[in-house]
Design an enzyme around this catalytic site. Structure first.
Site, mmCIF file in Angstrom:
data_model
loop_
_atom_site.group_PDB
_atom_site.id
_atom_site.type_symbol
_atom_site.label_atom_id
_atom_site.label_comp_id
_atom_site.label_asym_id
_atom_site.label_seq_id
_atom_site.Cartn_x
_atom_site.Cartn_y
_atom_site.Cartn_z
ATOM 1 N N ARG A 97 0.861 -1.182 0.000
ATOM 2 C CA ARG A 97 0.000 0.000 0.000
ATOM 3 C C ARG A 97 0.892 1.223 0.000
ATOM 4 O O ARG A 97 1.933 1.241 0.680
ATOM 5 C CB ARG A 97 -0.898 0.035 1.248
ATOM 6 C CG ARG A 97 -2.069 -0.930 1.222
ATOM 7 C CD ARG A 97 -3.124 -0.541 0.188
ATOM 8 N NE ARG A 97 -4.259 -1.443 0.171
ATOM 9 C CZ ARG A 97 -4.380 -2.517 -0.626
ATOM 10 N NH1 ARG A 97 -3.423 -2.813 -1.490
ATOM 11 N NH2 ARG A 97 -5.463 -3.271 -0.582
ATOM 12 N N GLU A 104 -3.959 7.103 -4.849
ATOM 13 C CA GLU A 104 -4.257 6.540 -6.183
ATOM 14 C C GLU A 104 -5.569 7.088 -6.727
ATOM 15 O O GLU A 104 -6.497 7.288 -5.948
ATOM 16 C CB GLU A 104 -4.321 5.007 -6.079
ATOM 17 C CG GLU A 104 -2.984 4.428 -5.698
ATOM 18 C CD GLU A 104 -3.038 2.921 -5.425
ATOM 19 O OE1 GLU A 104 -4.083 2.288 -5.686
ATOM 20 O OE2 GLU A 104 -2.047 2.394 -4.934
ATOM 21 N N HIS A 157 -1.347 -0.066 -9.909
ATOM 22 C CA HIS A 157 -1.914 -1.006 -8.919
ATOM 23 C C HIS A 157 -2.528 -2.226 -9.614
ATOM 24 O O HIS A 157 -3.735 -2.467 -9.521
ATOM 25 C CB HIS A 157 -2.957 -0.306 -8.033
ATOM 26 C CG HIS A 157 -3.268 -1.071 -6.775
ATOM 27 N ND1 HIS A 157 -3.663 -0.480 -5.615
ATOM 28 C CD2 HIS A 157 -3.252 -2.395 -6.509
ATOM 29 C CE1 HIS A 157 -3.885 -1.392 -4.681
ATOM 30 N NE2 HIS A 157 -3.631 -2.571 -5.209
HETATM 31 C C1 8YV Z 1 -6.992 -5.356 -5.633
HETATM 32 C C2 8YV Z 1 -5.323 -5.432 -3.703
HETATM 33 O O1 8YV Z 1 -6.692 -4.654 -6.790
HETATM 34 O O2 8YV Z 1 -6.196 -7.415 -2.794
HETATM 35 C C3 8YV Z 1 -5.717 -6.308 -2.578
HETATM 36 O O3 8YV Z 1 -5.523 -5.892 -1.426
HETATM 37 O O4 8YV Z 1 -4.700 -4.455 -3.531
HETATM 38 C C4 8YV Z 1 -5.691 -5.798 -5.090
HETATM 39 O O5 8YV Z 1 -5.600 -7.176 -5.268
HETATM 40 C C5 8YV Z 1 -7.879 -4.483 -4.842
HETATM 41 O O6 8YV Z 1 -7.997 -4.811 -3.501
HETATM 42 C C6 8YV Z 1 -9.269 -4.512 -5.428
HETATM 43 O O7 8YV Z 1 -10.003 -3.501 -4.888
#
Ligand code: 8YV
Length: 316
Positions: A234, A263, A281
């Protein structure tokens, strides 16, 4: 149609959205603030389950506006956008989608690792610009195999990254809140110690208040002008201003980033730097993995609707 009131919070993959609408008559929370406020005032008390994604989540105020909420079903392993503390206090179940995305997120970390050290994206731009013809050879890069790599957060994804790096003959160390049992990698007591002892620091720690700016100016300084930073976790885990300042001042050799503090905004200063690889991302973004995440999200919802518990709960 099953008898549980489901609220959709934010956009979801079409298959998830269609399934929850068909099976549970899910209602989408309106986006415009005034409409949302009125919706929550009149209907907030009727929803028992919210289905959301890691990108959007059920934050503090929204959760407060859902007094009868019993579960948050999260698409994504990260749930830092959901107020988990409030959920646990109120006995609200939270589920996420762990494990099914480990391979793809780890692959993304390795792609960034090799790209940044070897200058793959930069050299692609070099060829496309015609510089190979006009300027000759691309400048020499940094060897990727055999490096000392520090992994910040040796959880499910961190361990898969480490396994991949073993294939590159890397010497692996890590820092997590606690030493991890059953691994032979060297444990470092702090992010700073980890950064001081490695060539490449890979951030794989979960987001949220507990890890905010864990990689700060001091950690970046410890990594030093020959060090590289990779982040697939993150943006909040890294002090982005300190990172940009170090890169601009030549105090860090390069960075590979799949995630950012705000983002989809990416710091303007990074766009011109050839020693930085920027991804939108996309860590888990493959057909196979997103299908598996969708399946697990729906399985969690169905299990909760059928027997009041989920398959992959987030632990308090
Ligand atoms: C996804 C992610 O793009 O799983 C996660 O925590 O960062 C990614 O796999 C995202 O969460 C989808 O909203």
């Amino acid at each position: 149609m099953k008898n549980i009131a489901v609220l959709q919070v934010g956009p979801l993959m079409p298959i998830v959205q269609e399934s929850i609408t068909e099976e549970y008559g899910a209602v989408r929370l309106p986006d415009p603030p005034a409409e949302r406020e009125e919706f929550l005032r009149s209907r907030g008390g009727s929803f028992e389950v919210a289905v959301t994604s890691g990108k959007v989540g059920v934050g503090t105020e929204l959760m407060q506006a859902l007094p009868n909420l019993r579960a948050v079903i999260n698409f994504g392993v990260g749930y830092d956008t959901t107020d988990a503390a409030q959920a646990f206090e109120r006995g609200i179940t939270v589920s996420n989608t762990p494990d099914v995305l480990n391979d793809c997120v780890a692959d993304t970390a390795i792609a960034l690792y090799v790209d940044v050290l070897r200058g793959i994206s930069a050299s692609d731009r070099f060829v496309r610009r015609g510089d190979w013809l006009s300027k000759g050879n691309f400048p020499l890069a940094t060897k990727a195999s055999g490096k000392k790599v520090g992994i910040l957060g040796l959880g499910r994804i961190g361990k898969v990254i480490a396994k991949r790096l073993e294939g590159f003959d890397c010497e692996i160390s890590y820092h997590s809140r606690h030493p991890v049992t059953g691994v032979s990698y060297r444990y470092e007591p702090s992010p700073r110690d980890l950064a001081a002892g490695c060539d490449v620091l890979i951030v794989a720690a979960a987001g949220g208040a507990g890890s905010a700016k864990l990689v700060d100016a001091e950690v970046i300084a410890a990594l030093g002008p020959r060090g590289y930073l990779i982040n697939i976790a993150r943006g909040s885990v890294v002090d982005e201003e300190a990172l940009v300042a170090a890169l601009l001042a030549g105090k860090l050799a390069g960075a590979g980033l799949d995630v950012f503090a705000d983002e989809p905004k990416v710091p303007e200063d990074l766009l011109a730097l050839d020693n930085v690889v920027l991804l939108p991302h996309l860590g888990s973004g493959t057909h196979e993995t997103r299908a598996a995440m969708a399946d697990l999200t729906l399985a969690n919802l169905r299990a909760f609707a059928d027997n009041g518990s989920v398959l992959t709960p987030v632990e308090p």
